[in-house]
Write a protein that holds these residues in place. Structure first.
Motif, PDB file in Angstrom:
ATOM      1  N   ARG A 155      46.920  -1.731  22.944  1.00 25.89           N
ATOM      2  CA  ARG A 155      48.071  -2.124  21.951  1.00 25.89           C
ATOM      3  C   ARG A 155      48.640  -0.848  22.053  1.00 25.89           C
ATOM      4  O   ARG A 155      48.240   0.386  21.454  1.00 25.89           O
ATOM      5  CB  ARG A 155      47.312  -2.418  20.882  1.00 25.89           C
ATOM      6  N   PHE A 180      60.180   2.145  14.678  1.00 28.31           N
ATOM      7  CA  PHE A 180      61.384   1.395  14.773  1.00 28.31           C
ATOM      8  C   PHE A 180      62.797   1.967  14.169  1.00 28.31           C
ATOM      9  O   PHE A 180      62.599   2.981  13.325  1.00 28.31           O
ATOM     10  CB  PHE A 180      61.173   0.126  13.604  1.00 28.31           C
ATOM     11  N   HIS A 211      61.056   0.723   8.846  1.00 30.61           N
ATOM     12  CA  HIS A 211      59.780  -0.067   8.223  1.00 30.61           C
ATOM     13  C   HIS A 211      58.606   0.522   7.552  1.00 30.61           C
ATOM     14  O   HIS A 211      57.578   0.138   7.915  1.00 30.61           O
ATOM     15  CB  HIS A 211      59.446  -1.162   9.440  1.00 30.61           C
ATOM     16  N   LEU A 269      44.852  -0.103   9.949  1.00 32.26           N
ATOM     17  CA  LEU A 269      44.437  -1.322   9.457  1.00 32.26           C
ATOM     18  C   LEU A 269      43.924  -2.498  10.688  1.00 32.26           C
ATOM     19  O   LEU A 269      42.884  -2.945  10.361  1.00 32.26           O
ATOM     20  CB  LEU A 269      45.712  -2.186   9.070  1.00 32.26           C
ATOM     21  N   GLY A 270      44.145  -2.156  12.003  1.00 29.31           N
ATOM     22  CA  GLY A 270      43.566  -3.044  12.794  1.00 29.31           C
ATOM     23  C   GLY A 270      42.263  -2.710  13.178  1.00 29.31           C
ATOM     24  O   GLY A 270      41.639  -3.593  13.766  1.00 29.31           O
ATOM     25  N   GLN A 285      47.272   5.116  14.346  1.00 28.31           N
ATOM     26  CA  GLN A 285      46.724   3.851  15.305  1.00 28.31           C
ATOM     27  C   GLN A 285      45.858   4.269  16.229  1.00 28.31           C
ATOM     28  O   GLN A 285      45.242   3.330  17.137  1.00 28.31           O
ATOM     29  CB  GLN A 285      48.092   2.959  15.443  1.00 28.31           C
ATOM     30  N   PRO A 315      58.665  -4.297   7.512  1.00 30.79           N
ATOM     31  CA  PRO A 315      57.339  -3.762   7.268  1.00 30.79           C
ATOM     32  C   PRO A 315      56.182  -4.872   7.704  1.00 30.79           C
ATOM     33  O   PRO A 315      55.250  -4.294   8.253  1.00 30.79           O
ATOM     34  CB  PRO A 315      57.279  -3.436   5.918  1.00 30.79           C
ATOM     35  N   ASP A 325      56.606  -6.847  10.229  1.00 31.73           N
ATOM     36  CA  ASP A 325      56.449  -6.835  11.766  1.00 31.73           C
ATOM     37  C   ASP A 325      55.822  -5.520  12.103  1.00 31.73           C
ATOM     38  O   ASP A 325      55.029  -5.345  12.950  1.00 31.73           O
ATOM     39  CB  ASP A 325      57.932  -6.632  12.384  1.00 31.73           C
ATOM     40  N   ALA A 326      55.973  -4.545  11.454  1.00 34.37           N
ATOM     41  CA  ALA A 326      55.488  -3.117  11.702  1.00 34.37           C
ATOM     42  C   ALA A 326      53.912  -3.160  11.688  1.00 34.37           C
ATOM     43  O   ALA A 326      53.077  -2.787  12.493  1.00 34.37           O
ATOM     44  CB  ALA A 326      55.946  -2.023  10.879  1.00 34.37           C
ATOM     45  N   LEU A 327      53.339  -3.844  10.661  1.00 33.08           N
ATOM     46  CA  LEU A 327      52.118  -3.824  10.381  1.00 33.08           C
ATOM     47  C   LEU A 327      51.306  -4.928  11.507  1.00 33.08           C
ATOM     48  O   LEU A 327      50.238  -4.744  12.069  1.00 33.08           O
ATOM     49  CB  LEU A 327      51.502  -4.416   9.008  1.00 33.08           C
ATOM     50  N   ARG A 328      52.289  -5.967  11.889  1.00 33.97           N
ATOM     51  CA  ARG A 328      51.509  -7.092  12.636  1.00 33.97           C
ATOM     52  C   ARG A 328      51.457  -6.384  14.180  1.00 33.97           C
ATOM     53  O   ARG A 328      50.378  -6.686  14.595  1.00 33.97           O
ATOM     54  CB  ARG A 328      52.476  -8.211  12.806  1.00 33.97           C
ATOM     55  N   VAL A 329      52.494  -5.676  14.468  1.00 28.95           N
ATOM     56  CA  VAL A 329      52.535  -4.870  15.783  1.00 28.95           C
ATOM     57  C   VAL A 329      51.097  -3.873  15.855  1.00 28.95           C
ATOM     58  O   VAL A 329      50.559  -3.944  16.999  1.00 28.95           O
ATOM     59  CB  VAL A 329      53.705  -4.292  15.895  1.00 28.95           C
ATOM     60  N   LEU A 330      50.864  -3.394  14.771  1.00 25.54           N
ATOM     61  CA  LEU A 330      49.797  -2.444  15.044  1.00 25.54           C
ATOM     62  C   LEU A 330      48.349  -2.859  14.629  1.00 25.54           C
ATOM     63  O   LEU A 330      47.548  -2.211  14.672  1.00 25.54           O
ATOM     64  CB  LEU A 330      50.010  -1.140  14.034  1.00 25.54           C
ATOM     65  N   GLY A 331      48.321  -4.417  14.671  1.00 27.16           N
ATOM     66  CA  GLY A 331      47.003  -5.166  14.821  1.00 27.16           C
ATOM     67  C   GLY A 331      46.442  -5.573  13.322  1.00 27.16           C
ATOM     68  O   GLY A 331      45.220  -5.814  13.325  1.00 27.16           O
ATOM     69  N   ALA A 332      47.399  -5.385  12.448  1.00 28.85           N
ATOM     70  CA  ALA A 332      46.871  -5.836  11.091  1.00 28.85           C
ATOM     71  C   ALA A 332      46.734  -7.345  11.031  1.00 28.85           C
ATOM     72  O   ALA A 332      47.757  -8.165  11.630  1.00 28.85           O
ATOM     73  CB  ALA A 332      47.787  -5.343   9.982  1.00 28.85           C
ATOM     74  N   GLN A 362      45.886  -8.581   5.510  1.00 28.28           N
ATOM     75  CA  GLN A 362      46.068  -6.876   5.355  1.00 28.28           C
ATOM     76  C   GLN A 362      47.723  -6.918   5.309  1.00 28.28           C
ATOM     77  O   GLN A 362      48.103  -6.147   4.697  1.00 28.28           O
ATOM     78  CB  GLN A 362      45.729  -6.420   6.704  1.00 28.28           C
TER      79      GLN A 362
END
Lengths: 238, 266
Positions: A66, A71, A75, A91-92, A149, B171, B173-180, B184
């Motif tokens: 990943r 951006f 964001h 978080l992931g 990350q 924000p 999108d940013a968290l979705r992209v990093l796998g949240a 979360q």
């Protein structure tokens, strides 16, 4: 190869944006991607992180699989502290129970996030609300979030287009440093000058294809002029 | 050197669509006028009734022991009903709002079901809920609180869901992209981003609910509405005037305080 893109294609409503793009970024390499508006630069990055779904092509990302993304509009969550924003990068890999509020973040994560903030030179602003920081500082916090990350590939979509020249210089130099630390970094830039001075390699996109892929030293002014020249449509729109 | 500047585009009159909308609005208003027995003549000839009423109401009866004291205590109850009716609905409104907001919901089915629940709670007036709860817990403030909680879940849940839908997608999108995960993303991007709006809407609902609890008092939920009803039945319009003055102070106070909080959060 840490980032490996082959034959990437993407069309929006029949308009071809990516027409077979190849791009490789090795660990330790900082690649700048240039191109006129609409040349497909951002779309290519968005395909890599899953914000857009490619029509065809191969994408492989080394390490965690990943890529991290920085951006243009940064964001961050302005009401949260810089440190909490950086912690969100993890978080992931956090269990749900430890991740529902910044109050639950493990101590080790807060320490790791602090190290990331220190790496971008903002450890002293950790407790400040992200929204209070200047644009350049916010973008560096966003880069710290990407570091937290733990990705080996960092993508940046016009990370300095909203920043003043000195902040832009600082952010691009930071991306270059991160590559020197061993990350694979690709940044879409609208400033050929910054690309030439900092990047290890410059990739030009035009009309959804790679127009050139060269070391900055071999890049000529003619190459750049051609890249930003008004496009003449040579094939019918599909 | 002479250059000819292109002429500005010609102004166009209202389109046929604009004309027909205007005509439709006029027709609907004429029908509404007839349907509500509007009669300025009746108002003009009957002015003496209003004058008598106001004559009885003024000056207000400000006796502390029999009127003003009980009035203030009852106003406290009215405020308490409005406050609990608002704050006890928060967890339910929040959960339903997350499920009923297109940006945070789990899927079309969840979205539709939670929207329907909110619509139902919103469309049943709080007075009707109050009458239902009275059959279970009897007359009194408790029935009023329960009624306000249910109705407020419907209204505030919808307002909150809309605030979440209009929040900046960046924000997220940013968290979705990093796998949240979805939860979360809600906790770390959506809620902190829209927090000031949610609090603003919460305070607006508190304002409305304090006034609604007054009306619930009229139908038996206690508080100052009950006293107003009583004084009208006893033809003590001077006491009623005191109660209304107290209501005025209460409503203005709630409005001022919530306005100040909202401004500090903005």
């Amino acid at each position: 190869m840490s980032l490996h893109i082959r034959g990437l294609r993407k069309a929006f409503d029949g308009r071809t944006v990516l027409d077979g793009v190849d791009l490789e970024v090795a660990p330790g390499e900082f690649v700048a991607v240039l191109g006129a508006n609409g040349s497909g630069k951002s779309t290519a990055l968005r395909c890599v992180v899953g914000l857009d779904r490619p029509d065809a092509g191969e994408i492989s990302v080394g390490g965690t699989g990943r890529a991290a993304m920085v951006f243009q509009r940064i964001h961050l969550v302005g009401r949260r502290t810089a440190l909490d924003n950086v912690c969100a990068g993890a978080l992931g890999r956090l269990p749900l129970g430890r991740s529902l509020s910044p109050l639950l973040f493990p101590r080790t994560l807060r320490e790791e996030a602090m190290a990331c903030l220190d790496r971008v030179g903002l450890a002293d602003r950790a407790a400040e609300r992200a929204g209070r920081l200047s644009g350049g500082q916010q973008q560096r916090v966003a880069i710290a979030r990407a570091l937290c990350q733990q990705a080996t590939v960092v993508l940046a979509d016009e990370p300095v287009s909203a920043l003043d020249p000195s902040a832009a210089e600082q952010v691009v130099a930071l991306l270059k440093d991160l590559a020197a630390d061993g990350l694979a970094v690709a940044a879409v830039l609208h400033q050929p000058d910054l690309a030439r001075r900092h990047a290890d390699r410059v990739v030009g996109l035009a009309g959804g294809r790679v127009a050139f892929d060269a070391a900055p030293a071999t890049l000529t002014d003619a190459d750049l002029t051609a890249l930003y020249a008004p496009m003449t449509i040579t094939e019918p729109v599909r | 050197m002479t250059t000819t500047v292109p002429a500005p585009p010609r102004r166009r009159g209202p389109s046929p669509a604009a004309w027909s909308v205007t005509a439709l609005v006029v027709v609907v208003h004429v029908l509404a006028w007839r349907g509500t027995d509007m009669s300025p003549a009746a108002l003009a000839t009957g002015w003496r009734g209003m004058a008598d009423f106001l004559g009885d109401a003024l000056p207000p009866d400000l006796d502390w022991d029999t009127v003003l004291g009980p009035s203030l205590r009852a106003a406290g109850v009215t405020f308490a009903i409005g406050l609990l009716g608002t704050s006890l609905s928060v967890p339910f409104a929040l959960a339903l709002a997350v499920l009923a907001s297109r940006t945070t919901t789990y899927g079309p089915a969840t979205y539709q079901v939670s929207r329907s629940v909110l619509s139902f709670l919103r469309s049943v007036p709080d007075v009707v809920f109050a009458l239902i709860f009275v059959t279970a817990v009897g007359l009194g403030p408790f029935a009023g609180v329960l009624a306000l909680v249910l109705h407020n879940i419907g209204v505030m849940g919808k307002l909150w869901a809309e605030a979440m839908e209009e929040s900046d997608p960046g924000p997220r999108d940013a968290l979705r992209v990093l796998g949240a995960s979805r939860v979360q993303t809600v906790a770390h991007a959506v809620l902190p981003t829209v927090f000031p709006q949610l609090v603003g809407l919460l305070l607006y609902r508190l304002d409305v609910n304090v006034r609604s609890s007054l009306v619930l008092g009229l139908v038996g939920a206690g508080g100052i509405g009950f006293l107003i009803n009583q004084s009208i039945k006893l033809f003590r319009f001077d006491q009623m005037a005191t109660h209304i003055l107290v209501v005025l102070v209460l409503v203005v106070a709630v409005d001022q305080i919530s306005d100040r909080i909202r401004r500090r959060l903005a």
